[in-house]
Design a protein around this motif. Sequence first.
Motif, PDB file in Angstrom:
ATOM      1  N   PRO A  58       0.800  -1.222   0.000  1.00  0.00           N
ATOM      2  CA  PRO A  58       0.000   0.000   0.000  1.00  0.00           C
ATOM      3  C   PRO A  58       0.842   1.286   0.000  1.00  0.00           C
ATOM      4  O   PRO A  58       0.356   2.334   0.414  1.00  0.00           O
ATOM      5  CB  PRO A  58      -0.774  -0.116   1.295  1.00  0.00           C
ATOM      6  N   ASN A  59       2.059   1.238  -0.439  1.00  0.00           N
ATOM      7  CA  ASN A  59       2.945   2.394  -0.379  1.00  0.00           C
ATOM      8  C   ASN A  59       2.632   3.361  -1.523  1.00  0.00           C
ATOM      9  O   ASN A  59       3.081   3.184  -2.652  1.00  0.00           O
ATOM     10  CB  ASN A  59       4.402   1.936  -0.443  1.00  0.00           C
ATOM     11  N   VAL A  60       1.892   4.395  -1.208  1.00  0.00           N
ATOM     12  CA  VAL A  60       1.468   5.355  -2.226  1.00  0.00           C
ATOM     13  C   VAL A  60       2.662   6.060  -2.856  1.00  0.00           C
ATOM     14  O   VAL A  60       2.628   6.399  -4.035  1.00  0.00           O
ATOM     15  CB  VAL A  60       0.467   6.368  -1.632  1.00  0.00           C
ATOM     16  N   MET A  61       3.727   6.228  -2.121  1.00  0.00           N
ATOM     17  CA  MET A  61       4.919   6.865  -2.682  1.00  0.00           C
ATOM     18  C   MET A  61       5.470   6.028  -3.845  1.00  0.00           C
ATOM     19  O   MET A  61       5.954   6.567  -4.826  1.00  0.00           O
ATOM     20  CB  MET A  61       5.985   7.066  -1.611  1.00  0.00           C
ATOM     21  N   LYS A  62       5.379   4.725  -3.749  1.00  0.00           N
ATOM     22  CA  LYS A  62       5.829   3.849  -4.839  1.00  0.00           C
ATOM     23  C   LYS A  62       4.760   3.713  -5.925  1.00  0.00           C
ATOM     24  O   LYS A  62       5.079   3.611  -7.101  1.00  0.00           O
ATOM     25  CB  LYS A  62       6.204   2.477  -4.301  1.00  0.00           C
ATOM     26  N   LEU A  63       3.494   3.710  -5.539  1.00  0.00           N
ATOM     27  CA  LEU A  63       2.399   3.575  -6.498  1.00  0.00           C
ATOM     28  C   LEU A  63       2.259   4.797  -7.400  1.00  0.00           C
ATOM     29  O   LEU A  63       1.758   4.693  -8.518  1.00  0.00           O
ATOM     30  CB  LEU A  63       1.074   3.349  -5.764  1.00  0.00           C
ATOM     31  N   ARG A  64       2.719   5.950  -6.945  1.00  0.00           N
ATOM     32  CA  ARG A  64       2.488   7.186  -7.695  1.00  0.00           C
ATOM     33  C   ARG A  64       3.096   7.179  -9.099  1.00  0.00           C
ATOM     34  O   ARG A  64       2.674   7.961  -9.945  1.00  0.00           O
ATOM     35  CB  ARG A  64       2.969   8.396  -6.905  1.00  0.00           C
ATOM     36  N   GLY A  65       4.038   6.284  -9.366  1.00  0.00           N
ATOM     37  CA  GLY A  65       4.599   6.177 -10.705  1.00  0.00           C
ATOM     38  C   GLY A  65       3.588   5.761 -11.753  1.00  0.00           C
ATOM     39  O   GLY A  65       3.782   6.001 -12.942  1.00  0.00           O
ATOM     40  N   SER A  66       2.490   5.139 -11.323  1.00  0.00           N
ATOM     41  CA  SER A  66       1.435   4.725 -12.258  1.00  0.00           C
ATOM     42  C   SER A  66       0.145   5.509 -12.056  1.00  0.00           C
ATOM     43  O   SER A  66      -0.908   5.119 -12.550  1.00  0.00           O
ATOM     44  CB  SER A  66       1.150   3.229 -12.100  1.00  0.00           C
ATOM     45  N   LEU A  67       0.226   6.606 -11.318  1.00  0.00           N
ATOM     46  CA  LEU A  67      -0.934   7.459 -11.096  1.00  0.00           C
ATOM     47  C   LEU A  67      -0.816   8.729 -11.920  1.00  0.00           C
ATOM     48  O   LEU A  67       0.277   9.273 -12.084  1.00  0.00           O
ATOM     49  CB  LEU A  67      -1.044   7.833  -9.615  1.00  0.00           C
ATOM     50  N   CYS A  68      -1.952   9.201 -12.426  1.00  0.00           N
ATOM     51  CA  CYS A  68      -2.013  10.446 -13.183  1.00  0.00           C
ATOM     52  C   CYS A  68      -3.013  11.372 -12.496  1.00  0.00           C
ATOM     53  O   CYS A  68      -4.113  10.938 -12.143  1.00  0.00           O
ATOM     54  CB  CYS A  68      -2.499  10.183 -14.604  1.00  0.00           C
ATOM     55  N   ALA A  69      -2.644  12.626 -12.298  1.00  0.00           N
ATOM     56  CA  ALA A  69      -3.543  13.591 -11.667  1.00  0.00           C
ATOM     57  C   ALA A  69      -4.790  13.783 -12.520  1.00  0.00           C
ATOM     58  O   ALA A  69      -4.696  13.938 -13.736  1.00  0.00           O
ATOM     59  CB  ALA A  69      -2.827  14.917 -11.464  1.00  0.00           C
ATOM     60  N   GLN A  70      -5.949  13.739 -11.870  1.00  0.00           N
ATOM     61  CA  GLN A  70      -7.224  13.962 -12.548  1.00  0.00           C
ATOM     62  C   GLN A  70      -8.240  14.427 -11.508  1.00  0.00           C
ATOM     63  O   GLN A  70      -8.695  13.636 -10.685  1.00  0.00           O
ATOM     64  CB  GLN A  70      -7.719  12.677 -13.211  1.00  0.00           C
ATOM     65  N   PRO A  71      -8.580  15.722 -11.524  1.00  0.00           N
ATOM     66  CA  PRO A  71      -9.559  16.240 -10.557  1.00  0.00           C
ATOM     67  C   PRO A  71     -10.886  15.483 -10.651  1.00  0.00           C
ATOM     68  O   PRO A  71     -11.272  15.002 -11.714  1.00  0.00           O
ATOM     69  CB  PRO A  71      -9.729  17.702 -10.972  1.00  0.00           C
ATOM     70  N   SER A  72     -11.561  15.392  -9.525  1.00  0.00           N
ATOM     71  CA  SER A  72     -12.883  14.759  -9.416  1.00  0.00           C
ATOM     72  C   SER A  72     -12.875  13.272  -9.725  1.00  0.00           C
ATOM     73  O   SER A  72     -13.901  12.696 -10.068  1.00  0.00           O
ATOM     74  CB  SER A  72     -13.909  15.471 -10.311  1.00  0.00           C
ATOM     75  N   SER A  73     -11.713  12.637  -9.624  1.00  0.00           N
ATOM     76  CA  SER A  73     -11.594  11.191  -9.830  1.00  0.00           C
ATOM     77  C   SER A  73     -10.901  10.561  -8.635  1.00  0.00           C
ATOM     78  O   SER A  73     -10.310  11.254  -7.814  1.00  0.00           O
ATOM     79  CB  SER A  73     -10.788  10.902 -11.092  1.00  0.00           C
ATOM     80  N   CYS A  74     -10.965   9.244  -8.573  1.00  0.00           N
ATOM     81  CA  CYS A  74     -10.269   8.496  -7.530  1.00  0.00           C
ATOM     82  C   CYS A  74      -9.642   7.256  -8.142  1.00  0.00           C
ATOM     83  O   CYS A  74     -10.236   6.608  -9.003  1.00  0.00           O
ATOM     84  CB  CYS A  74     -11.227   8.051  -6.428  1.00  0.00           C
ATOM     85  N   ALA A  75      -8.451   6.928  -7.692  1.00  0.00           N
ATOM     86  CA  ALA A  75      -7.772   5.696  -8.076  1.00  0.00           C
ATOM     87  C   ALA A  75      -7.880   4.737  -6.893  1.00  0.00           C
ATOM     88  O   ALA A  75      -7.512   5.092  -5.775  1.00  0.00           O
ATOM     89  CB  ALA A  75      -6.318   5.974  -8.416  1.00  0.00           C
ATOM     90  N   TYR A  76      -8.415   3.555  -7.130  1.00  0.00           N
ATOM     91  CA  TYR A  76      -8.567   2.535  -6.101  1.00  0.00           C
ATOM     92  C   TYR A  76      -7.656   1.370  -6.441  1.00  0.00           C
ATOM     93  O   TYR A  76      -7.446   1.054  -7.615  1.00  0.00           O
ATOM     94  CB  TYR A  76     -10.003   2.010  -6.069  1.00  0.00           C
ATOM     95  N   CYS A  77      -7.144   0.692  -5.416  1.00  0.00           N
ATOM     96  CA  CYS A  77      -6.393  -0.544  -5.667  1.00  0.00           C
ATOM     97  C   CYS A  77      -6.331  -1.397  -4.415  1.00  0.00           C
ATOM     98  O   CYS A  77      -6.549  -0.937  -3.302  1.00  0.00           O
ATOM     99  CB  CYS A  77      -4.974  -0.254  -6.169  1.00  0.00           C
ATOM    100  N   CYS A  78      -6.023  -2.654  -4.662  1.00  0.00           N
ATOM    101  CA  CYS A  78      -5.664  -3.593  -3.613  1.00  0.00           C
ATOM    102  C   CYS A  78      -4.336  -4.176  -4.070  1.00  0.00           C
ATOM    103  O   CYS A  78      -3.656  -3.578  -4.895  1.00  0.00           O
ATOM    104  CB  CYS A  78      -6.738  -4.657  -3.425  1.00  0.00           C
TER     105      CYS A  78
END
Length: 106
Positions: A58-78
Amino acid sequence: EVLGGDEAAPARMPFRGSSSHGFVNGFHCIGCDMQVLKVDNHIWADDVAYIFLRNNYPNVMKLRGSLCAQPSSCAYCCQCSSRSADKAAGLEQVAEGLRWKVVAQQ
């Protein structure tokens, strides 16, 4: 109590850099047996691999490499699945087609 609380208020994660991410109380994956993580105002890149989630959840600092900023959205994962959704989407809608379940609150 691991899964108790209000589903609208994610349990905050102790990671640096942002307070806009955390576990969603009462939202659980029955595939990997992990709680679902939510990152506000982001979506997942199209190429998020299972092994990437497996190694970095669950380390968001490591996950952020596959995240893209998008207002009014949410990224979910397990640890085995990911999904991007509109911020207004209900958890049942987000879970559709995945092994994510809204568990009863105690």
